[in-house]
Design an enzyme around this catalytic site. Structure first.
Site, PDB file in Angstrom:
ATOM      1  N   CYS A  83       1.719   7.721  -0.237  1.00  0.00           N
ATOM      2  CA  CYS A  83       1.476   6.553   0.247  1.00  0.00           C
ATOM      3  C   CYS A  83       2.210   5.573  -0.606  1.00  0.00           C
ATOM      4  O   CYS A  83       1.445   5.038  -1.585  1.00  0.00           O
ATOM      5  CB  CYS A  83      -0.002   6.151   0.244  1.00  0.00           C
ATOM      6  SG  CYS A  83      -0.786   7.288   1.467  1.00  0.00           S
ATOM      7  N   PRO A 140       4.474  -0.563  -2.136  1.00  0.00           N
ATOM      8  CA  PRO A 140       5.941  -0.876  -2.230  1.00  0.00           C
ATOM      9  C   PRO A 140       7.104  -0.141  -3.281  1.00  0.00           C
ATOM     10  O   PRO A 140       7.805  -0.385  -3.509  1.00  0.00           O
ATOM     11  CB  PRO A 140       5.779  -2.336  -2.684  1.00  0.00           C
ATOM     12  CG  PRO A 140       4.373  -2.401  -3.502  1.00  0.00           C
ATOM     13  CD  PRO A 140       3.270  -1.638  -2.871  1.00  0.00           C
ATOM     14  N   GLY A 141       6.155   0.971  -3.937  1.00  0.00           N
ATOM     15  CA  GLY A 141       7.218   1.870  -4.595  1.00  0.00           C
ATOM     16  C   GLY A 141       6.690   1.714  -6.064  1.00  0.00           C
ATOM     17  O   GLY A 141       7.820   2.146  -6.704  1.00  0.00           O
ATOM     18  N   GLY A 142       5.788   0.899  -6.507  1.00  0.00           N
ATOM     19  CA  GLY A 142       5.761   0.787  -7.707  1.00  0.00           C
ATOM     20  C   GLY A 142       5.524   2.340  -8.637  1.00  0.00           C
ATOM     21  O   GLY A 142       6.176   2.267  -9.728  1.00  0.00           O
ATOM     22  N   LYS A 143       4.887   2.775  -8.019  1.00  0.00           N
ATOM     23  CA  LYS A 143       4.837   4.262  -8.844  1.00  0.00           C
ATOM     24  C   LYS A 143       5.505   5.406  -8.723  1.00  0.00           C
ATOM     25  O   LYS A 143       6.174   6.043  -9.588  1.00  0.00           O
ATOM     26  CB  LYS A 143       3.247   4.711  -8.640  1.00  0.00           C
ATOM     27  CG  LYS A 143       2.014   4.006  -8.824  1.00  0.00           C
ATOM     28  CD  LYS A 143       0.664   4.518  -8.598  1.00  0.00           C
ATOM     29  CE  LYS A 143      -0.394   3.619  -8.640  1.00  0.00           C
ATOM     30  NZ  LYS A 143      -0.531   2.423  -7.723  1.00  0.00           N
ATOM     31  N   ASP A 173       5.783   6.161   3.686  1.00  0.00           N
ATOM     32  CA  ASP A 173       4.713   5.165   4.045  1.00  0.00           C
ATOM     33  C   ASP A 173       4.634   5.022   5.585  1.00  0.00           C
ATOM     34  O   ASP A 173       5.837   5.165   6.174  1.00  0.00           O
ATOM     35  CB  ASP A 173       4.921   3.666   3.198  1.00  0.00           C
ATOM     36  CG  ASP A 173       3.524   3.020   3.055  1.00  0.00           C
ATOM     37  OD1 ASP A 173       3.095   3.070   1.972  1.00  0.00           O
ATOM     38  OD2 ASP A 173       3.226   2.210   4.057  1.00  0.00           O
ATOM     39  N   ASP A 210       3.127   9.072   9.198  1.00  0.00           N
ATOM     40  CA  ASP A 210       1.720   9.146   8.764  1.00  0.00           C
ATOM     41  C   ASP A 210       1.609  10.433   8.112  1.00  0.00           C
ATOM     42  O   ASP A 210       1.986  11.327   8.589  1.00  0.00           O
ATOM     43  CB  ASP A 210       0.990   8.867  10.004  1.00  0.00           C
ATOM     44  CG  ASP A 210      -0.333   8.877   9.605  1.00  0.00           C
ATOM     45  OD1 ASP A 210      -0.966   9.227   8.760  1.00  0.00           O
ATOM     46  OD2 ASP A 210      -1.103   8.368  10.929  1.00  0.00           O
ATOM     47  N   ASP A 263      -1.856   8.050  -3.241  1.00  0.00           N
ATOM     48  CA  ASP A 263      -2.420   6.562  -3.925  1.00  0.00           C
ATOM     49  C   ASP A 263      -2.905   6.096  -2.606  1.00  0.00           C
ATOM     50  O   ASP A 263      -2.235   5.330  -1.777  1.00  0.00           O
ATOM     51  CB  ASP A 263      -1.217   5.808  -4.363  1.00  0.00           C
ATOM     52  CG  ASP A 263      -1.737   4.398  -4.931  1.00  0.00           C
ATOM     53  OD1 ASP A 263      -3.139   4.313  -5.142  1.00  0.00           O
ATOM     54  OD2 ASP A 263      -0.878   3.659  -5.379  1.00  0.00           O
ATOM     55  N   CYS A 279      -7.483   2.392  -5.973  1.00  0.00           N
ATOM     56  CA  CYS A 279      -7.885   0.927  -6.833  1.00  0.00           C
ATOM     57  C   CYS A 279      -8.995   0.482  -6.462  1.00  0.00           C
ATOM     58  O   CYS A 279      -9.135  -0.600  -6.210  1.00  0.00           O
ATOM     59  CB  CYS A 279      -6.666  -0.017  -6.821  1.00  0.00           C
ATOM     60  SG  CYS A 279      -6.267  -0.482  -5.120  1.00  0.00           S
TER      61      CYS A 279
END
Ligand SMILES: C[S@@+](CC[C@H](N)C(=O)[O-])C[C@H]1O[C@@H](n2cnc3c(N)ncnc32)[C@H](O)[C@@H]1O
Length: 462
Positions: A279, A282-285, A302, A329, A348, A401
């Site tokens: 998931c 926006p690709g931070g991890k 995603d 999915d 995530d 989160c």
């Protein structure tokens, strides 16, 4: 900086709202030409449960100079929404019609300026009244004037009538959930939820060390402190626009909360591993995992095509063009998966966001308690689906989160109970709270956001 003190926000009068649409999306068209009216239009959308504040601000057309003030106003109204709404209700003799949510929003904006933002009273009231004209609802001017002036007269009495959750600017269900889950920490969580979030950077360790980058910031007059637990993290003393960050567009640093920076550190990272960020947008991890080991065979998935484009932009900026991007999915792998198991998976999961309320205060309005049960079921489905793609011996990191146990430790307990080949690998760390399963970080004003991590290994049969 005294973080308990409300920010001083410059008053703005009427402005024209011409300007360029952001990011090439079709622009929202507020039926207004003044900033309070623009804000009312955006907030009315949220009151009608449409979209989110960040997405609305992304596409609204206003001159660049006006954007910070508009943003601050909308965020402040959302941050204090439960209080403002509770103060407004007794001041309205009858509820406004559904088509007049913009007037409802203007009343919240007026109260917010009077109660929270230090805008001179006459300006706060007059400008808010004038905004009704910009919305072509001149009939509402008398109402707005009367309600705001009555609030001024009865402020002490109205404030005294607030329930504890209302006074603490939390919806009752969330206030109850926090008290129940974290009784010893509830006051701190609530204060953090109402505070302004820090801006935290992740230094790209492929480019340079955190100390070197901190010196570069220092040369630009940007003060930053090393994060306590995230080895690549720097917390800025005051937020700055990203285009002022040295080397930002060359991928030298990214904006990422400290707690979020812990994910990639908990994952295996060696050259050639086949890994899935399930998931990812926006690709931070994703970006951090690749910065730790650029030779990973990374697939970033995603379900949302628009958000997937943001992963692409981020990975281009960080110069990781080899990543396989998939729009699909996670619950339906047959649509996008090549049947080759992954050695490691980061899940995530979509969640309540109850750990990041200070960054997304519209959660207070948009998130409904009845949606949490459905979210919990979705997370369990996604967890099981991700597990089916994990190689024996592989690791899955489940994270949210959220600070709600049903999305976190209870979720993992249920999964472990039903999944014979899953074993929890305890996370031994100096941060967070050890739960029955996994570790929970609670949001703190001096630290990172609320996050939850649990690491699961697939046992090799035999
Ligand atoms: C918490 S965000 C991920 C943040 C991201 N990991 C990061 O660090 O930048 C959750 C993401 O899950 C995506 N998502 C939700 N349901 C999904 C599904 N069924 N399959 C794949 N992605 C999904 C959402 O579009 C959203 O981008």
């Amino acid at each position: 900086m005294n973080r308990n003190k409300p920010p001083v926000i410059r008053n703005k009068g009427a402005r024209r709202t011409t300007g360029r649409p952001q990011r090439g999306k079709s622009p929202a068209k507020p039926a207004a030409t003044n900033l309070r009216a623009v804000a009312a239009t955006l907030i009315a959308g949220l009151l009608n449960q449409q979209g989110s504040l960040s997405s609305a601000l992304d596409v609204v057309r206003v001159p660049d100079n006006d954007r910070p003030w508009l943003q601050a106003l909308c965020f402040e109204v959302m941050r204090h929404y439960p209080t403002l709404q509770a103060l407004l209700t007794p001041l309205l003799h009858k509820p406004l019609k559904e088509r007049d949510q913009d007037i409802h929003a203007l009343l919240l904006i007026g109260l917010c300026q009077l109660r929270v933002m230090r805008i001179a009273e006459h300006a706060a009231i007059n400008e808010t009244v004038q905004a009704a004209d910009a919305l072509k609802k001149g009939w509402a001017k008398g109402l707005i004037n009367a309600v705001l002036r009555q609030y001024q007269r009865q402020q002490a009495e109205l404030e005294a009538g607030l329930a504890p959750a209302e006074a603490a600017a939390h919806p009752q269900w969330l206030w109850d959930a926090i008290q129940q889950a974290w009784p010893g920490n509830a006051d701190r969580i609530i204060a953090t939820n109402n505070s302004h979030p820090p801006m935290t950077l992740r230094v790209n360790r492929q480019q340079e060390s955190r100390d070197v980058y901190r010196d570069r910031l220092d040369h630009q007059g940007i003060a930053a402190e090393p994060c306590a637990f995230a080895p690549d993290g720097l917390r800025l003393r005051s937020p700055v626009p990203v285009d002022q960050l040295p080397g930002f567009y060359q991928g030298d640093a990214s904006v990422q909360d400290e707690s979020a920076q812990l994910a990639a550190l908990l994952l295996p990272a060696s050259p050639g591993l086949r890994v899935l960020d399930a998931c990812a947008a926006p690709g931070g991890k994703t970006g951090h995992w690749l910065e730790i080991e650029p030779q990973l065979h990374m697939t970033a998935l995603d379900v949302d095509a628009d958000r997937l484009r943001r992963i692409e932009e981020n990975l281009q900026r960080l110069d990781f063009p080899e990543t396989t991007l998939r729009c699909g999915d996670l619950g339906f792998p047959a649509d996008w998966w090549d049947d080759q198991p992954f050695d490691a998976i980061l899940l995530d999961a979509p969640c309540s966001g109850s750990g990041v309320i200070r960054r997304h205060p519209d959660i207070k309005l948009l998130r409904k308690p009845e949606a949490i049960d459905a979210l919990v079921e979705e997370q369990q489905t996604l967890l099981r689906s991700a597990w089916s793609m994990l190689a024996p011996g592989g690791v899955l990191l489940y994270c949210t989160c959220s600070i709600l146990p049903q999305e976190n430790a209870e979720q993992v307990a249920r999964f472990l109970h039903d999944t014979p080949d899953a074993r929890e690998e305890p996370i031994d760390a100096a941060w967070g709270i050890a739960c029955a399963h996994g570790r929970q970080l609670l949001p703190t004003e001096e630290g990172g956001d609320g996050f939850y991590y649990a690491r699961l290994r697939k046992v090799i049969a035999g």
